[in-house]
Design a protein around this motif. Structure first.
Motif, PDB file in Angstrom:
ATOM      1  N   ASN A  71       0.821  -1.207   0.000  1.00 59.54           N
ATOM      2  CA  ASN A  71       0.000   0.000   0.000  1.00 59.54           C
ATOM      3  C   ASN A  71       0.859   1.263   0.000  1.00 59.54           C
ATOM      4  O   ASN A  71       0.496   2.274  -0.605  1.00 59.54           O
ATOM      5  CB  ASN A  71      -0.923  -0.001   1.224  1.00 59.54           C
ATOM      6  N   GLU A 254      -9.225  -1.727  -0.709  1.00 58.69           N
ATOM      7  CA  GLU A 254      -8.780  -2.290  -1.979  1.00 58.69           C
ATOM      8  C   GLU A 254      -7.587  -3.233  -1.786  1.00 58.69           C
ATOM      9  O   GLU A 254      -7.423  -4.204  -2.541  1.00 58.69           O
ATOM     10  CB  GLU A 254      -8.430  -1.183  -2.975  1.00 58.69           C
ATOM     11  N   VAL A 255      -6.764  -2.974  -0.795  1.00 62.47           N
ATOM     12  CA  VAL A 255      -5.621  -3.845  -0.521  1.00 62.47           C
ATOM     13  C   VAL A 255      -6.102  -5.160   0.087  1.00 62.47           C
ATOM     14  O   VAL A 255      -5.635  -6.244  -0.289  1.00 62.47           O
ATOM     15  CB  VAL A 255      -4.624  -3.143   0.422  1.00 62.47           C
ATOM     16  N   ARG A 257      -9.038  -6.505  -0.301  1.00 62.07           N
ATOM     17  CA  ARG A 257      -9.762  -7.259  -1.329  1.00 62.07           C
ATOM     18  C   ARG A 257      -8.810  -7.919  -2.310  1.00 62.07           C
ATOM     19  O   ARG A 257      -9.087  -9.013  -2.825  1.00 62.07           O
ATOM     20  CB  ARG A 257     -10.733  -6.317  -2.053  1.00 62.07           C
ATOM     21  N   LEU A 258      -7.680  -7.286  -2.579  1.00 59.35           N
ATOM     22  CA  LEU A 258      -6.660  -7.888  -3.431  1.00 59.35           C
ATOM     23  C   LEU A 258      -6.193  -9.221  -2.855  1.00 59.35           C
ATOM     24  O   LEU A 258      -5.999 -10.202  -3.579  1.00 59.35           O
ATOM     25  CB  LEU A 258      -5.475  -6.922  -3.551  1.00 59.35           C
ATOM     26  N   ARG A 261      -8.659 -12.273  -3.442  1.00 60.97           N
ATOM     27  CA  ARG A 261      -8.895 -12.744  -4.803  1.00 60.97           C
ATOM     28  C   ARG A 261      -8.228 -14.100  -5.003  1.00 60.97           C
ATOM     29  O   ARG A 261      -7.265 -14.428  -4.323  1.00 60.97           O
ATOM     30  CB  ARG A 261      -8.289 -11.764  -5.814  1.00 60.97           C
ATOM     31  N   TRP A 263      -5.675 -16.378  -6.564  1.00 53.74           N
ATOM     32  CA  TRP A 263      -4.398 -16.220  -7.256  1.00 53.74           C
ATOM     33  C   TRP A 263      -3.829 -17.563  -7.707  1.00 53.74           C
ATOM     34  O   TRP A 263      -2.976 -17.606  -8.607  1.00 53.74           O
ATOM     35  CB  TRP A 263      -3.392 -15.522  -6.348  1.00 53.74           C
TER      36      TRP A 263
END
Length: 347
Positions: A71, A254-255, A257-258, A261, A263
């Motif tokens: 971040n 947003e971090v 939520r990344l 995800r 991968w």
């Protein structure tokens, strides 16, 4: 809904100490404690007892520190380990030098799952350098990801290099979880810690029942402080941290939520950054959602978070007390049964 409905599946477990919590984004909060912190002494479990969180350290301590560095722009998921740690000496093609932060977070970096670092008589700094500079730990398996403690030990070195302080100091500021530093020979018990802790294994290697001392052998060899294992926390502390994941207040949304995800995947195992993602065969239970995510710890701990449904569950036990072999199948059953009950009540 009553706490009895959420937690009754825990009542009949033979695991000595069990603590659990369920929280919702709407502010509802239920907790459960029962059993003995130490069956040898008869010490009763209380809300003030800390559990050895084992591999929950990866997602409750190491992962937030890596995400914070992302971040802040101090590293990226594509950053190569050889660029972050120039002394990294693995020279074979595709070795550790060439692996990325993302590969270590997703357990796709080709490192062995585990090696007995604790058998090498050396201090913390020397052990870390041995891991970084030797090629013996890098053995890419065919077919997909292999869950690796060693990858998170390397990430510990990355975080500490970029921050300039040890990861236990960072944890005290961000997560509130604690470590129990140790030193000396295996047969020498550490100084008594006044903070109450739940007992784990009767360790044949160290020759004592572990209580207030990290269970993981490699974390012990690293002075009790590592990003792969070693953190201690009460049910309240772990629940507070999980609530910050659920409410997306630990770091920018947003971090977070990344990290959740998908991968990487192999069969029923879906991986985010650090996290295991929802699947009907996952420890999160048959009723978990694909958006759910969580992690387990070897000592009998786990967290599961349902961001779309708006609730989370924490389960802390000492299933390795008095031996890691006694309750190994019971904890698998208990996790799934508990989570399925939570899903049935709240989904």
């Amino acid at each position: 809904m009553t706490a009895n409905g959420l937690f009754e599946v825990l009542d009949g477990s033979v695991i000595p100490a069990v603590a659990a919590s369920v929280i919702t984004r709407g502010g509802e909060h239920w907790t459960y404690h029962r059993g003995l912190a130490n069956v040898q002494t008869g010490e009763a479990l209380t809300p003030g007892h800390a559990f050895d969180l084992a591999s929950l350290t990866k997602v409750l301590v190491a992962l937030p520190e890596v995400l914070a560095l992302l971040n802040e722009g101090k590293l990226s998921l594509e950053s190569r380990i050889g660029d972050l740690l120039p002394e990294c000496g693995w020279m074979q093609e595709g070795g550790l030098k060439a692996q990325t932060v993302a590969a270590l977070l997703t357990h796709t970096g080709g490192l062995d799952a585990w090696r007995p670092l604790y058998l090498y008589p050396a201090d913390r700094s020397t052990l870390l350098q041995r891991l970084l500079q030797s090629g013996e730990w890098w053995n890419p398996p065919p077919g997909g990801p292999v869950y690796s403690d060693l990858g998170f030990v390397v990430l510990t070195a990355v975080v500490e290099r970029l921050r300039g302080v040890r990861i236990d100091a960072l944890a005290a500021l961000r997560s509130g979880l604690t470590f129990r530093p140790v030193g000396g020979a295996a047969g020498t018990a550490p100084a008594a810690d006044p903070r109450p802790s739940v007992a784990t294994e009767v360790c044949p290697w160290r020759g004592r029942t572990l209580q207030g001392e990290v269970h993981d052998e490699n974390a012990w060899a690293l002075g009790g402080v590592s990003g792969h294992a070693g953190a201690f926390g009460t049910l309240e502390q772990v629940t507070d941290l999980v609530e910050r994941y659920l409410d997306e207040t630990l770091l920018p949304a947003e971090v977070l939520r990344l990290a959740r995800r998908e991968w990487a995947a192999m069969g029923s195992v879906r991986r985010g950054l650090g996290w295991q993602l929802g699947h009907p065969e996952a420890f999160g239970g048959a009723r978990c959602s694909p958006q759910g995510y969580g992690h387990t710890g070897f000592t009998g701990t786990s967290v599961w978070i349902e961001p779309e449904r708006g609730y989370a569950a924490v389960l802390l036990t000492n299933r390795v007390h008095l031996s890691r072999f006694i309750h190994s199948t019971e904890i698998v059953r208990l996790r799934r049964a508990f989570h399925d009950r939570v899903h049935a009540e709240l989904a």
